[in-house]
Design an enzyme around this catalytic site. Structure first.
Site, PDB file in Angstrom:
ATOM      1  N   ASP A  68     -24.853  76.214 -30.750  1.00 49.53           N
ATOM      2  CA  ASP A  68     -24.801  76.693 -29.372  1.00 49.53           C
ATOM      3  C   ASP A  68     -25.431  75.698 -28.407  1.00 49.53           C
ATOM      4  OD1 ASP A  68     -27.203  77.363 -30.843  1.00 49.53           O
ATOM      5  OD2 ASP A  68     -27.880  78.404 -29.036  1.00 49.53           O
ATOM      6  N   ARG A  90     -16.386  67.275 -27.665  1.00 44.96           N
ATOM      7  CA  ARG A  90     -17.128  68.485 -28.059  1.00 44.96           C
ATOM      8  C   ARG A  90     -16.185  69.420 -28.833  1.00 44.96           C
ATOM      9  NH1 ARG A  90     -19.108  67.913 -22.684  1.00 44.96           N
ATOM     10  NH2 ARG A  90     -17.780  69.588 -21.910  1.00 44.96           N
ATOM     11  N   LYS A 180     -27.924  85.167 -28.306  1.00 41.05           N
ATOM     12  CA  LYS A 180     -29.170  84.433 -28.552  1.00 41.05           C
ATOM     13  C   LYS A 180     -29.834  84.061 -27.238  1.00 41.05           C
ATOM     14  CE  LYS A 180     -30.379  80.029 -29.017  1.00 41.05           C
ATOM     15  NZ  LYS A 180     -30.507  78.645 -29.482  1.00 41.05           N
ATOM     16  N   GLU A 220     -35.768  84.968 -29.951  1.00 43.12           N
ATOM     17  CA  GLU A 220     -36.252  83.652 -30.375  1.00 43.12           C
ATOM     18  C   GLU A 220     -37.331  83.086 -29.448  1.00 43.12           C
ATOM     19  OE1 GLU A 220     -33.227  80.576 -30.583  1.00 43.12           O
ATOM     20  OE2 GLU A 220     -34.643  79.098 -31.358  1.00 43.12           O
ATOM     21  N   GLU A 222     -39.460  80.332 -29.611  1.00 43.27           N
ATOM     22  CA  GLU A 222     -39.734  79.167 -30.481  1.00 43.27           C
ATOM     23  C   GLU A 222     -41.124  78.624 -30.183  1.00 43.27           C
ATOM     24  OE1 GLU A 222     -36.797  76.016 -30.709  1.00 43.27           O
ATOM     25  OE2 GLU A 222     -38.222  74.662 -31.679  1.00 43.27           O
ATOM     26  N   LYS A 262     -35.526  85.181 -34.615  1.00 43.23           N
ATOM     27  CA  LYS A 262     -35.381  83.761 -34.953  1.00 43.23           C
ATOM     28  C   LYS A 262     -36.725  83.084 -34.708  1.00 43.23           C
ATOM     29  CE  LYS A 262     -32.419  79.778 -34.096  1.00 43.23           C
ATOM     30  NZ  LYS A 262     -31.048  79.318 -34.066  1.00 43.23           N
ATOM     31  N   SER A 304     -34.896  75.643 -37.446  1.00 44.63           N
ATOM     32  CA  SER A 304     -35.420  74.518 -38.241  1.00 44.63           C
ATOM     33  C   SER A 304     -36.396  73.659 -37.432  1.00 44.63           C
ATOM     34  CB  SER A 304     -34.293  73.679 -38.823  1.00 44.63           C
ATOM     35  OG  SER A 304     -33.453  73.140 -37.834  1.00 44.63           O
ATOM     36  N   GLY A 305     -36.254  73.604 -36.125  1.00 48.24           N
ATOM     37  CA  GLY A 305     -37.280  73.034 -35.253  1.00 48.24           C
ATOM     38  C   GLY A 305     -37.604  71.559 -35.395  1.00 48.24           C
ATOM     39  N   GLY A 306     -36.772  70.773 -36.086  1.00 43.19           N
ATOM     40  CA  GLY A 306     -37.065  69.353 -36.246  1.00 43.19           C
ATOM     41  C   GLY A 306     -37.477  68.988 -37.675  1.00 43.19           C
TER      42      GLY A 306
END
Ligand code: 13P
Length: 393
Positions: A68, A90, A180, A220, A222, A262, A304-306
């Site tokens: 997304d 894209r 989301k 989410e 984060e 999330k 997963s954040g990196g």
């Protein structure tokens, strides 16, 4: 805000009157006041459907493919393999991902950006129909991104509530069944109670509006990896953030059986001197979740954040070594896409190999959801970390 050791007290007219230590005994005037409990309005028109949708996404061995990225962020992905950020590039990238044969065996939901929800393959087949054929539930990113939060410690807040009800109704008509909203909390910036409260309130309003329009909200907040803090500090902040989020979800009468979370995994900051093992990350993350998340919530779908692809899979596997009250799975973007992009390189002749690379990652995470991943035979590319300091989505 309630902080450790403090509780909020309510008067009979539902006004917060302040904070008192846990062992404070209310005086006679409060005890003798007539109790009036506000009656929440719960069952909405979509409640049964929401519960069903959330359950089907949280199926054993399945997780979410997050693709997304806003056009700007998708541009970063394309730039990493030397492609221009055009609509057709894209489309080509999303087509590669969403037409992967057999994807539905491991992926139960896909989060799309608005452009993709309304887009078709180059042969004219709607992406939403490609997903339906694989029994993958289409989802949609509905937030409008982060902007600076005035009065805070250089923190941000997430926009998108204006017009959200009508947008959500349109997304539902277009085939989306879940949504989301991603907001962020920065540990090095504090976080300030203002930023956490704003993040939690925004998520709760979004969740209530989504449910009212038939979309299962993915909640989410984060907690960014940035910083040199310890894992204990992340645990403390995560507990604080999730307590605020659930407080406001409750205030907004959100049906817990019809949401998905999330969260970030509880890890040390990316610049902390020591790395934590998957077992330690699992221990801290599950401790936090068990303290804060009611079992009524059907699924925890981590970002997963990196982390590297392999790290994210190993950590998920470690969390599934014993039964959990909720389905514990993945909703990765970077940790599902990295090897795909590197394999594809924007060349049509590499599409099949890139789809195989996606299946490798999806299968590995599916096995990790079942707690049976061994980490053998992984490529060096999949082991490369993807953390970028100050990364913006
Ligand atoms: P990753 O952190 O896994 O890249 O994705 C985060 C996200 O919210 C994408 O939907």
């Amino acid at each position: 805000m309630a902080s450790a050791g403090l509780v909020k007290l309510k008067t009979s007219s539902s006004q917060w009157i302040g904070q008192q230590p846990f062992n404070h005994r209310p005086g006679p005037s409060l005890l003798s006041a007539p109790r009036r409990v506000a009656l929440p309005i719960r069952a909405g028109a979509y409640t049964d459907e929401l519960v069903q949708t959330a359950k089907s996404i949280a199926s054993p061995g399945c997780g979410i493919l997050a693709i997304d990225e806003s056009n700007a962020t998708c541009g970063k992905r394309l730039a990493s393999i030397g492609l221009d950020n055009t609509e057709s590039n894209r489309q080509a990238y999303r087509q590669l991902l969403l037409t992967t044969p057999g994807l539905g065996e491991y992926i139960s939901g896909a989060i799309l950006f608005e452009e993709t929800l309304y887009q078709s393959t180059t042969d004219g087949k709607k992406f939403v129909d490609c997903l339906r054929e694989e029994k993958i539930v289409p989802g949609i990113k509905v937030d409008k991104g982060l902007v600076p939060l005035p009065g805070s410690n250089n923190e941000s807040w997430c926009q998108g509530l204006d017009g959200l009800a009508s947008r959500s109704a349109e997304y539902y008509k277009q085939g989306a069944r879940f949504a989301k909203w991603r907001t962020v909390v920065s540990i090095p910036c504090g976080p300030s109670s203002l930023a956490v409260k704003e993040a939690a309130w925004g998520l709760a309003r979004y969740a209530a509006i989504s449910q009212d329009n038939g979309l299962v909200p993915i909640v989410e907040p984060e907690i960014l990896l940035d910083g040199d803090h310890s894992i204990e500090r992340t645990l403390e902040v995560a507990e604080y953030v999730w307590s605020e989020v659930f407080y406001y979800l409750t205030q907004n009468n959100v049906v817990f059986e019809g949401i998905l979370l999330k969260p970030s995994m509880v890890t040390p900051g990316a610049e902390h001197k020591e790395k934590a093992s998957p077992e330690t990350i699992a221990e801290y993350t599950l401790k936090m979740l068990k303290r804060r998340v009611p079992p009524a919530v059907p699924g925890i779908m981590f970002l997963s954040g990196g982390q590297s692809e392999v790290e994210a899979t190993l950590n998920l596997n470690a969390m599934n070594q014993s039964p959990n009250p909720w389905h514990v799975s993945f909703s990765y973007a970077r940790a599902l896409q990295n090897s795909v992009l590197k394999t594809w390189k924007g060349r049509p002749e590499n599409v099949e190999a890139a789809q195989k690379a996606l299946l490798v990652r999806a299968r590995a995470n599916s096995v990790a959801q079942l707690g049976k991943y061994t980490g053998e035979d992984e490529s060096d590319e999949a082991k490369k970390g993807m953390f970028v300091k100050g990364y913006t989505y």
